[in-house]
Design a protein around this motif. Structure first.
Motif, PDB file in Angstrom:
ATOM      1  N   ILE A 260     -11.501  -5.177   1.731  1.00 43.68           N
ATOM      2  CA  ILE A 260     -10.543  -5.269   2.835  1.00 43.68           C
ATOM      3  C   ILE A 260      -9.149  -5.265   2.230  1.00 43.68           C
ATOM      4  N   GLU A 261      -8.392  -4.235   2.550  1.00 39.35           N
ATOM      5  CA  GLU A 261      -7.032  -4.160   2.017  1.00 39.35           C
ATOM      6  C   GLU A 261      -6.086  -4.894   2.978  1.00 39.35           C
ATOM      7  N   TYR A 262      -5.264  -5.727   2.397  1.00 41.38           N
ATOM      8  CA  TYR A 262      -4.369  -6.537   3.234  1.00 41.38           C
ATOM      9  C   TYR A 262      -2.978  -6.531   2.618  1.00 41.38           C
ATOM     10  N   PRO A 296       8.341  -0.992  -0.985  1.00 40.40           N
ATOM     11  CA  PRO A 296       9.359  -0.623  -0.006  1.00 40.40           C
ATOM     12  C   PRO A 296       9.354   0.879   0.301  1.00 40.40           C
ATOM     13  N   THR A 297       9.475   1.216   1.555  1.00 44.97           N
ATOM     14  CA  THR A 297       9.636   2.619   1.952  1.00 44.97           C
ATOM     15  C   THR A 297      10.907   2.705   2.797  1.00 44.97           C
ATOM     16  N   LYS A 298      11.409   3.893   2.939  1.00 42.15           N
ATOM     17  CA  LYS A 298      12.739   4.069   3.503  1.00 42.15           C
ATOM     18  C   LYS A 298      12.910   3.544   4.942  1.00 42.15           C
ATOM     19  N   VAL A 326      -5.549  -9.338  -6.382  1.00 40.62           N
ATOM     20  CA  VAL A 326      -4.196  -8.962  -5.980  1.00 40.62           C
ATOM     21  C   VAL A 326      -3.901  -7.634  -6.656  1.00 40.62           C
ATOM     22  N   ARG A 327      -3.583  -6.630  -5.857  1.00 39.23           N
ATOM     23  CA  ARG A 327      -3.380  -5.308  -6.444  1.00 39.23           C
ATOM     24  C   ARG A 327      -2.100  -5.267  -7.261  1.00 39.23           C
ATOM     25  N   ARG A 328      -2.306  -4.791  -8.478  1.00 34.99           N
ATOM     26  CA  ARG A 328      -1.157  -4.524  -9.312  1.00 34.99           C
ATOM     27  C   ARG A 328      -0.858  -3.073  -8.972  1.00 34.99           C
TER      28      ARG A 328
END
Ligand code: SAH
Length: 346
Positions: A260-262, A296-298, A326-328
């Motif tokens: 599960i990606e959160y 961050p995205t624009k 925790v994704r690096r």
């Protein structure tokens, strides 16, 4: 239109060669060149006769996207590749060599129709088109070829469908590609080395995963319909109840789980109440939670949760016996990190 040999299954390749009055064993030779040696240039195929090469050139084409640009992340040793398709569109793939594990993150579409608010792909490129088998597998062939030639890595060991696009909205080409990835005469990867990530299109989800038994990751990110629909409009058509019901239909082997990606966004979904909600929602499933700091995205003004709240969130889930990583996020400095796939040139 001339047919591309890289868009064919093993059986189709065999009929194509039979139609050229060639013997059956040639199929396996070509297939090996493409998918095990990562060679698509006929000139390099030493065991293919000149006459067959000529016949192929007259009747078919052999085409994959071409690498046009490579940037290497100085922080984490990942590589972002830009590849150009036959109609001059750009696609991105990321190569992440970490010791013996060499993972490639491939795209399945040019752009994406889903428009998740936090992701640069849908919001900045929009949706252009789906990629076909030769373009999906072509990313792996071209990049593995390059990696070997340049001593970056030997064989790619893991494939994740987590680049641009939504795999379950291009299922026909994903299925053709997965078959060749799993075929011992093709790439020969084992099922647990392939991961499909979805935003939660439920129509054929469990059927597909149960059929090929590859790994599944779900980009859940929010645990209430209200929030999820706000940031991921696809949730309106496929709300959480429907998604969870579908996930329950997946048959998992003893050691398997659903990832599960959160995505953790400051003051939006990073509180301990959010963590409690998440646990309640996933109560009946065998899962591992992968917490993802926000890149961050624009066009999306949120910021990533702080190191401290990420740790507290993880600690809380662990205290309830939930596996957490925790994704690096690799490739942040080259805009190859999750959600940063955006090509202004398309
Ligand atoms: N459409 C599929 C495949 C894309 S995977 C899916 O949604 O799963 C890309 C992963 O990166 C998804 O988990 C996505 O939600 C996540 N992502 C998107 N934008 C991000 C961002 N700005 N920061 C971190 N992760 C992001």
């Amino acid at each position: 239109m001339t047919k591309n040999l890289l868009n064919m299954s093993l059986e189709e390749l065999e009929s194509a060669l039979l139609s050229l009055k060639e013997q059956k064993y040639r199929t396996k030779q070509l297939y090996t060149w493409f998918y095990q040696k990562h060679v698509t240039d006929l000139n390099q195929m030493s065991n293919i006769s000149v006459s067959l090469k000529e016949k192929i050139l007259q009747n078919f084409e052999i085409k994959i996207p071409e690498i046009t640009d490579i940037s290497r992340s100085l922080k984490d040793n990942s590589y972002k590749f830009l590849l150009k398709t036959h109609d001059n569109k750009l696609i991105e793939s990321i190569l992440m060599p970490v010791k013996d594990r060499v993972t490639i993150c491939v795209s399945c579409m040019i752009g994406c129709p889903l428009k998740c608010k936090f992701c640069a792909t849908g919001s900045q490129i929009g949706f252009i088109r789906k990629l076909d088998q030769s373009e999906i597998l072509g990313q792996i062939i071209a990049i593995n070829h390059y990696a070997k030639e340049n001593n970056i890595a030997q064989n790619i060991s893991n494939v994740v469908f987590m680049g641009m696009g939504e795999p379950l909205l291009n299922l026909e080409n994903i299925e053709k590609s997965v078959k060749i990835l799993l075929d011992p005469n093709g790439f020969g990867l084992s099922r647990s080395k392939i991961t499909l990530s979805t935003a939660g299109i439920t129509d054929k989800l469990s059927d597909f995963i149960n059929k090929y038994r590859i790994k599944l990751a779900v980009s859940l990110h929010f645990s209430t319909d209200e929030q999820r629909s706000k940031f991921m409009p696809i949730n309106i058509k496929y709300p959480l109840k429907k998604l969870i019901e579908e996930l329950k239909k997946i048959v998992l082997a003893k050691r398997d789980y659903i990832t599960i990606e959160y995505l953790l966004l400051k003051d939006i979904n990073d509180s301990l109440d959010n963590a409690k909600q998440l646990i309640r929602l996933l109560d009946s499933l065998k899962i591992k939670v992968n917490l993802i700091p926000y890149n961050p995205t624009k066009d999306f003004p949120a910021t990533s949760a702080s190191e401290e709240s990420i740790n507290n969130f993880a600690k809380f889930l662990r205290s309830k016996n939930i596996m957490v990583t925790v994704r690096r996020s690799l490739g942040q400095d080259i805009e190859g990190a999750c959600g940063q796939f955006a090509l202004k040139k398309n």
